[in-house]
Design a protein around this motif. Structure first.
Motif, PDB file in Angstrom:
ATOM      1  N   PHE A 165       3.684  -5.902  -1.618  1.00 32.78           N
ATOM      2  CA  PHE A 165       3.791  -4.571  -1.384  1.00 32.78           C
ATOM      3  C   PHE A 165       3.950  -4.356  -0.144  1.00 32.78           C
ATOM      4  N   VAL A 307      -2.293  -1.192  -9.478  1.00 26.87           N
ATOM      5  CA  VAL A 307      -1.113  -1.505 -10.387  1.00 26.87           C
ATOM      6  C   VAL A 307      -1.340  -3.149 -10.593  1.00 26.87           C
ATOM      7  N   PHE A 457       7.454   6.282 -13.598  1.00 22.95           N
ATOM      8  CA  PHE A 457       6.492   5.477 -12.490  1.00 22.95           C
ATOM      9  C   PHE A 457       5.040   5.321 -13.339  1.00 22.95           C
ATOM     10  N   CYS A 459       2.804   4.408 -11.605  1.00 22.21           N
ATOM     11  CA  CYS A 459       2.077   3.815 -10.165  1.00 22.21           C
ATOM     12  C   CYS A 459       1.465   5.065  -9.969  1.00 22.21           C
ATOM     13  N   ILE A 463      -1.107   3.518  -2.509  1.00 22.61           N
ATOM     14  CA  ILE A 463      -1.113   2.305  -1.852  1.00 22.61           C
ATOM     15  C   ILE A 463      -0.035   2.163  -0.876  1.00 22.61           C
ATOM     16  N   CYS A 465       3.179   1.322  -0.106  1.00 15.12           N
ATOM     17  CA  CYS A 465       4.209   0.498  -0.785  1.00 15.12           C
ATOM     18  C   CYS A 465       5.448   1.542  -0.844  1.00 15.12           C
ATOM     19  N   PRO A 467       9.041   0.026  -1.784  1.00 18.42           N
ATOM     20  CA  PRO A 467      10.277  -0.396  -2.083  1.00 18.42           C
ATOM     21  C   PRO A 467      11.430   0.279  -3.042  1.00 18.42           C
ATOM     22  N   CYS A 468      10.700   0.778  -4.001  1.00 19.82           N
ATOM     23  CA  CYS A 468      11.331   1.628  -4.960  1.00 19.82           C
ATOM     24  C   CYS A 468      12.145   2.593  -4.445  1.00 19.82           C
ATOM     25  N   PRO A 488       5.512   7.565  -5.313  1.00 18.93           N
ATOM     26  CA  PRO A 488       6.927   7.966  -5.582  1.00 18.93           C
ATOM     27  C   PRO A 488       7.150   8.965  -6.627  1.00 18.93           C
ATOM     28  N   CYS A 504      10.075  -3.448  -7.935  1.00 20.54           N
ATOM     29  CA  CYS A 504       8.522  -3.001  -7.946  1.00 20.54           C
ATOM     30  C   CYS A 504       7.406  -3.946  -8.153  1.00 20.54           C
ATOM     31  N   PRO A 505       6.717  -4.359  -6.870  1.00 24.36           N
ATOM     32  CA  PRO A 505       5.824  -5.534  -6.909  1.00 24.36           C
ATOM     33  C   PRO A 505       4.804  -5.004  -8.279  1.00 24.36           C
ATOM     34  N   GLY A 506       4.428  -3.912  -8.511  1.00 22.69           N
ATOM     35  CA  GLY A 506       3.264  -3.554  -9.210  1.00 22.69           C
ATOM     36  C   GLY A 506       3.861  -3.732 -10.719  1.00 22.69           C
ATOM     37  N   VAL A 509       7.420   0.168 -13.017  1.00 23.53           N
ATOM     38  CA  VAL A 509       8.505   1.259 -13.174  1.00 23.53           C
ATOM     39  C   VAL A 509       9.020   0.841 -14.635  1.00 23.53           C
TER      40      VAL A 509
HETATM   41  S1  SF4 Z   1       7.598   0.013  -5.672  1.00 22.13           S
HETATM   42 FE1  SF4 Z   1       6.035   0.105  -7.723  1.00 22.13          FE
HETATM   43  S2  SF4 Z   1       4.374  -0.039  -6.790  1.00 22.13           S
HETATM   44 FE2  SF4 Z   1       5.654   0.468  -4.894  1.00 22.13          FE
HETATM   45  S3  SF4 Z   1       5.369   2.603  -4.729  1.00 22.13           S
HETATM   46 FE3  SF4 Z   1       7.234   2.383  -5.935  1.00 22.13          FE
HETATM   47  S4  SF4 Z   1       6.409   2.302  -7.985  1.00 22.13           S
HETATM   48 FE4  SF4 Z   1       4.800   2.055  -6.670  1.00 22.13          FE
END
Ligand code: SF4
Ligand code: SF4
Ligand code: FES
Length: 700
Positions: A165, A307, A457, A459, A463, A465, A467-468, A488, A504-506, A509
């Motif tokens: 993340f 996540v 999402f 999510c 947290i 994070c 990357p998305c 997001p 997405c590390p979690g 998505v």
């Molecule tokens: S990359 Fe995944 S875990 Fe990170 S903010 Fe986006 S949806 Fe959430």
């Protein structure tokens, strides 16, 4: 042999096979692998029998911090987890007290002068913070030595198969830990002024401002202008009956066996601790084909990222919050685990016990910073800085950033820059270190989707994070607040490129695609597990956000994202369920048996100091007699006097004092003195069998 032969993320490379002997039995190993891993691969989990009560001992940390895995190798007592197997090595179970190794041959010992080395910077630890720090310092061409006890830089990152993340621009968010380790090491390698000393331990920090380092059995005294402690953290342990049975060990040890050394360490595991470490270890176990029977967390909710928790729950792992382990059972090794519900004071509730069969119990109850080197450096007047987990336990993303901050301080203290660390760096660090924030309900996040293809999402917790957001080519994913802690949200156009799903590390998505069929769209789900369990044409059990059954769906497509080591699974689902589909379930639940023991009688037999097998009962007795000084307690009971140098039991001893109602102000902590790591006496006299030219010390 208990080797992992296929893995959804890790590459199984060819390795050279060698042989060694354990108690006379020939065993195959791979060249360079640690003895503990080779023994586990051969199904051997008992390494020694304790001198006090002949109790069997297995591994605990597999990180050189405790001494549970001691064995005799070629006549010397060694820690199996940090000793590489050699061809024809003769290894024996250590039975009772460690024998004093005595070389009766009349071979002459050769003594050489202890070499003293001056350097600009000495960094202890080549984990994310140490490497990030070295990278910044390398830019200034300063003589820098990084000392690390492993054979490869990266610290704990080399054990992490999951994506991280944080933010893409600051800490490689969306990349796997194993890949981040390589990227950081490659970054540092660009600077020839930075020397990597791997397989090296820091034995002590001394009042003459020298730091003792043992590399390949040779002792050096290093005098740095600046000392940076980036030594990471060690795992905490926990008190419960059966806590020292072979098969009960730390989550980090498990990741070392499974992810670094590709050992199928066990068949069925149970996990204590719902922080990120425990949740991630559970996920890694599933990836390695190991059944996770359950995870207990004493608090009412898991402290790790939601996540991570969701990934595990949706795969089919039961998570028992407000529960604890009341006993680990087994004759010589772990055979079963009994858990029970806890009340508001975290005391087990009688009648709620359940017993599960498991051959491994992972202890993932938090980490303690390895900061004794820093404390001693300051006491000795050394210009020292600290970063990463050694400073404060947090995610690797925060560790990298704190390494960068430490480098800035080092450069300023040496006069290479004049500016202070910018304030916004500290602000960024605080965000990266943040504990998870608010969790939103599905109702609060309900969204009306337009268009025929769009991301959903799963999510729901704040947290650090993003990357998305960074990856969407249409800029259609935005954060709902100012910082990367916010959630997001999708609005605008989606071209179904899958980039947000992949990064997405979690694994939070999914993509709903109605372009071919509005009533029965295809939902695309991220998948990082055994490909054989999710093949095209098979029926998959699809679960919702909570891991509850949603639909049995046909797998209509499998996209193999080779470069990403993952798959995208397409399933056909009725439109009204499509946005609820969150994952495939691949594990079945096991029911626990009733347990008829008496939890109220178990306490006193629990081991607190595992090196010296001192029980809770013995310690309580001394506290009742008035002992408040842990040094006195050590002298009276041997608690803290063992081979690990109290690194494993110190925090437990303090917690016993507190739980017995002793005020913190009355307690005197153990006095820490060098040596901090077990070191052969001969090295201090300059005796060595091997001496290398220091110019060859590039361990990258
Ligand atoms: S990359 Fe995944 S875990 Fe990170 S903010 Fe986006 S949806 Fe959430
Ligand atoms: S699938 Fe591609 S275009 Fe659609 S939201 Fe995700 S990243 Fe953006
Ligand atoms: S556990 Fe090692 S000294 Fe107590």
């Amino acid at each position: 042999m208990n080797r992992i032969k296929k893995h959804p993320v890790l590459e199984i490379k060819e390795r050279k096979e060698i042989k060694f002997y354990f108690d006379g039995q020939e065993i195959k190993a791979f060249e360079g692998e640690m003895l503990s891993s080779a023994l586990f691969a051969a199904g051997i989990k008992i390494f020694s029998y304790h001198k006090k009560d002949s109790a069997p001992q297995g591994i605990f940390c597999a990180n050189g911090q405790c001494a549970q895995c001691s064995v005799i190798a070629d006549g010397k007592v060694v820690k199996a987890c940090v000793t590489a197997v050699k061809e024809n090595m003769k290894v024996q179970t250590l039975r009772g007290a460690a024998p004093v190794s005595c070389d009766k041959s009349d071979k002459k010992l050769s003594f050489s002068k202890i070499e003293e080395i001056d350097t600009d910077v000495l960094i202890l630890g080549a984990g994310p913070s140490g490497l990030a720090c070295a990278f910044e310092i390398g830019k200034f061409n300063l003589d820098t030595i990084i000392v690390d006890d492993k054979d490869k830089p990266g610290g704990k990152l080399v054990l992490q198969t999951h994506k991280f993340f944080g933010s893409v621009e600051d800490c490689y968010a969306g990349s796997r830990g194993i890949d981040i380790a390589d990227k950081l090491a490659d970054d540092v390698k660009k600077y020839p002024s930075v020397k990597m000393w791997n397989n090296s331990v820091c034995a002590g920090v001394f009042s003459d401002k020298k730091i003792g380092v043992v590399k390949d059995g040779v002792y050096y005294l290093i005098k740095p202008k600046v000392f940076v402690v980036a030594a990471g953290a060690r795992e905490k342990t926990l008190m419960f009956p059966g806590n020292t049975l072979p098969g009960v060990y730390g989550a980090g040890a498990f990741q070392t066996l499974v992810n670094r050394d590709l050992i199928k360490a066990c068949e069925k595991i149970f996990i204590i601790g719902g922080g990120n470490v425990g949740l991630i270890a559970g996920y890694h176990a599933v990836q390695a084909g190991i059944k996770v029977v359950g995870l207990v967390e004493a608090a009412a909710y898991c402290g790790g990222y939601k996540v991570h928790e969701d990934k595990l729950r949706r795969l089919g792992v039961p998570i028992f919050t407000s529960h604890t382990v009341v006993e680990a059972q087994g004759k010589n090794c772990l055979e079963s685990v009994t858990i029970a519900k806890v009340d508001e004071n975290f005391k087990p509730i009688k009648g709620t016990e359940k017993k599960f069969k498991a051959d491994t119990l992972l202890v993932a109850v938090g980490l303690n910073p390895v900061n004794e080197f820093y404390t001693h450096a300051l006491e000795s007047g050394i210009n020292a800085f600290i970063c990463g987990d050694a400073q404060e336990i947090a995610e690797a993303s925060a560790a990298m950033f704190s390494g960068k901050i430490a480098a800035h301080k080092v450069l300023k203290s040496l006069g290479f820059i004049t500016s202070e660390v910018p304030n916004f760096w500290y602000e960024k660090l605080e965000i990266l270190k943040s504990r998870p924030g608010k969790t939103y309900s599905l109702e609060e996040l309900k969204q009306e989707y337009q268009g025929k293809v769009y991301p959903v999402f799963h999510c729901r917790q704040e947290i650090p994070c993003n990357p998305c957001v960074t990856v969407c080519p249409k800029k259609s994913i935005k954060l709902s607040g100012e910082t990367i802690m916010s959630l997001p949200k999708f609005s605008g156009e989606c071209i179904g490129c899958f980039k947000c799903l992949v990064i997405c590390p979690g694994l939070a998505v999914t993509i709903v695609d109605k372009r071919k069929d509005e009533k029965n769209p295809i939902v695309y789900l991220p998948y990082e597990n055994d490909p054989a369990l999710a093949e095209k044409g098979k029926t998959a059990e699809i679960v919702d956000d909570y891991g509850e059954d949603l639909y049995k769906a046909e797998i209509v497509s499998v996209l193999d994202m080779k470069a990403e080591n993952m798959r995208i699974i397409g399933v056909k689902i009725p439109a009204e369920l499509a946005e609820k589909a969150a994952s495939l379930r691949i594990l079945s639940h096991e029911e626990g048996e009733k347990w008829r023991g008496d939890i109220s009688k178990l306490d006193d037999c629990v081991i607190v100091c595992r090196c010296e097998r001192v029980t809770l009962g013995e310690i309580r007795k001394k506290i009742k007699e008035g002992v408040r000084d842990l040094n006195q307690l050590k002298a009276l009971t041997r608690a803290g006097m063992g081979a690990c140098g109290s690194k494993t039991c110190n925090s437990l001893l303090l917690s016993v004092m507190k739980s017995e109602g002793i005020d913190t102000k009355e307690i005197t902590d153990l006095t820490k003195r060098p040596l901090f790591m077990e070191t052969e006496f001969a090295v201090f006299a300059g005796v060595s069998s091997k001496k290398e030219d220091k110019t060859s010390f590039s361990g990258f």
